[in-house]
Scaffold this motif. Structure first.
Motif, PDB file in Angstrom:
ATOM      1  N   ASN A  37      23.609  49.467  66.611  1.00  0.00           N
ATOM      2  CA  ASN A  37      24.056  49.874  65.282  1.00  0.00           C
ATOM      3  C   ASN A  37      25.028  51.049  65.378  1.00  0.00           C
ATOM      4  N   TYR A  38      24.710  52.005  66.220  1.00  0.00           N
ATOM      5  CA  TYR A  38      25.590  53.161  66.388  1.00  0.00           C
ATOM      6  C   TYR A  38      26.924  52.749  67.004  1.00  0.00           C
ATOM      7  N   VAL A  52      15.636  57.834  80.331  1.00  0.00           N
ATOM      8  CA  VAL A  52      16.742  58.795  80.256  1.00  0.00           C
ATOM      9  C   VAL A  52      17.512  58.708  78.950  1.00  0.00           C
ATOM     10  N   MET A  53      17.387  57.594  78.228  1.00  0.00           N
ATOM     11  CA  MET A  53      18.094  57.460  76.959  1.00  0.00           C
ATOM     12  C   MET A  53      17.339  58.097  75.801  1.00  0.00           C
ATOM     13  N   ARG A  54      16.126  58.601  76.045  1.00  0.00           N
ATOM     14  CA  ARG A  54      15.310  59.136  74.960  1.00  0.00           C
ATOM     15  C   ARG A  54      15.290  60.662  74.960  1.00  0.00           C
ATOM     16  N   GLY A  56      11.221  61.347  71.758  1.00  0.00           N
ATOM     17  CA  GLY A  56      10.968  59.964  72.144  1.00  0.00           C
ATOM     18  C   GLY A  56      11.885  58.954  71.499  1.00  0.00           C
ATOM     19  N   ASN A  57      12.881  59.416  70.773  1.00  0.00           N
ATOM     20  CA  ASN A  57      13.848  58.520  70.138  1.00  0.00           C
ATOM     21  C   ASN A  57      15.071  58.350  71.032  1.00  0.00           C
ATOM     22  N   HIS A  58      15.814  57.278  70.817  1.00  0.00           N
ATOM     23  CA  HIS A  58      17.064  57.114  71.547  1.00  0.00           C
ATOM     24  C   HIS A  58      17.988  58.290  71.218  1.00  0.00           C
ATOM     25  N   MET A  70      24.522  58.870  73.181  1.00  0.00           N
ATOM     26  CA  MET A  70      25.281  57.694  72.770  1.00  0.00           C
ATOM     27  C   MET A  70      26.694  58.085  72.317  1.00  0.00           C
ATOM     28  N   ALA A  71      26.807  59.249  71.652  1.00  0.00           N
ATOM     29  CA  ALA A  71      28.132  59.726  71.227  1.00  0.00           C
ATOM     30  C   ALA A  71      29.010  60.021  72.439  1.00  0.00           C
TER      31      ALA A  71
END
Length: 315
Positions: A111-112, A290-292, A296-298, A303-304
């Motif tokens: 979505n992002y 590593v993405m969290r 505990g969220n992405h 991502m940016a």
């Protein structure tokens, strides 16, 4: 007479040694096959607590696609986009991790990325969620499925002429690095918590399971993997990096105990740490997730950074 007896005794001893070597090799191969199969002969379904639904992302739409992989098994993929973003910059092909199901657990990331002007083509690998396959079979299957997914995505009419990027987490991160051998046309690639080659995981997890004997089993496991996957079994991310001119972003957690950082990030940094083609990002306090972020969220800040990396490589 004595010479003949010595020769006969030598022949007998040689036969015994050869028999022991053959018998020992067969036993080690059998044990290696058993451990290998027990590690990968299962299906994966995304747990409900990790699943997203499209209702959670009202501005994003998706289109269902099916394509075949190496054994004729049908894989299911989805092309995600933001309809209100008219001009798309490119396509991100996403490869998911191992053990928690397919691609639907990453929809918040899609979505992002879609809101930033990218199509995202994500799919369920063999024996994951909606895709066919009784068992995953082995780590090279991820490389194979990604190879077929890219080939298929490049035939989709609305995206085939756009720049293609790759992004993968864990098993998908390993697959992204390896698949570049066959796809030098990719503009940029991001590997998160990935590693260099299939046998790295077998080596590390094998030592956890059976201790030092895993080192003896590794050549037999490698041989077995080759009988299943051919040249894909000998693929490495380092070979993939050398086969392309694309820019690559490597992300890893320093306290990763699922696949330690030395099997991926550190290996790559030794050769490419000073290369302008590579961006290295290490989190000292993160493990395999590593993405969290700390909650505990992405991690959308990460991502940016990834989107900015892709943006800089859109041609």
């Amino acid at each position: 007479m004595k010479i003949r007896k010595r020769r006969r005794l030598g022949l007998i001893l040689t036969c015994v040694v050869v028999a022991l070597l053959i018998g020992g090799s067969v036993a080690l191969y059998t044990l290696a096959v058993s451990i290998y199969d027990s590690s990968f002969n299962y299906r994966c379904t995304t747990p409900e607590e990790y699943s997203f639904s499209m209702e959670e992302f009202p501005s994003m739409s998706r289109e269902r696609h099916t394509f075949t992989s190496d054994q004729g098994q049908t894989l299911v993929g989805y092309l995600y986009e933001y309809d209100e973003v008219a001009e798309k910059k490119g396509v991100i092909v996403f490869a998911h991790g191992l053990g928690a199901g397919g691609q639907c657990g990453y929809m918040d990331i899609f979505n992002y990325m879609a809101s930033c002007g990218y199509y995202v083509f994500a799919y369920d690998a063999t024996a994951n969620d909606e895709s066919e396959g009784d068992v995953i079979g082995g780590l090279p299957q991820g490389i194979i499925d990604l190879d077929y997914a890219i080939n298929y995505a490049q035939t989709i009419e609305q995206i085939k002429d756009l720049p293609f990027m790759l992004m993968g987490y864990s098993w998908g991160g390993m697959s992204v690095g390896n698949v570049l051998i066959n796809h030098p046309e990719v503009e940029a690639a991001v590997t998160l918590a990935g590693w260099n080659k299939s046998m790295n995981m077998i080596d590390y997890r094998g030592c956890e399971m059976v201790g030092g004997v895993a080192k003896l089993l590794l050549p037999f496991a490698s041989l077995y993997e080759y009988t299943k996957y051919g040249d894909y079994a000998f693929s490495t991310a380092m070979k993939g990096f050398a086969a392309t001119d694309c820019e690559i972003m490597i992300v890893h957690g320093e306290v990763d105990d699922t696949i330690p950082i030395q099997y991926g990030y550190d290996t790559y940094y030794k050769k490419y740490g000073d290369s302008d083609r590579f961006v290295f990002k290490k989190y000292e306090d993160r493990d395999h997730l590593v993405m969290r972020d700390a909650e505990g969220n992405h991690d959308m800040a990460l991502m940016a950074e990834i989107v900015a990396f892709f943006d800089s490589n859109v041609k």
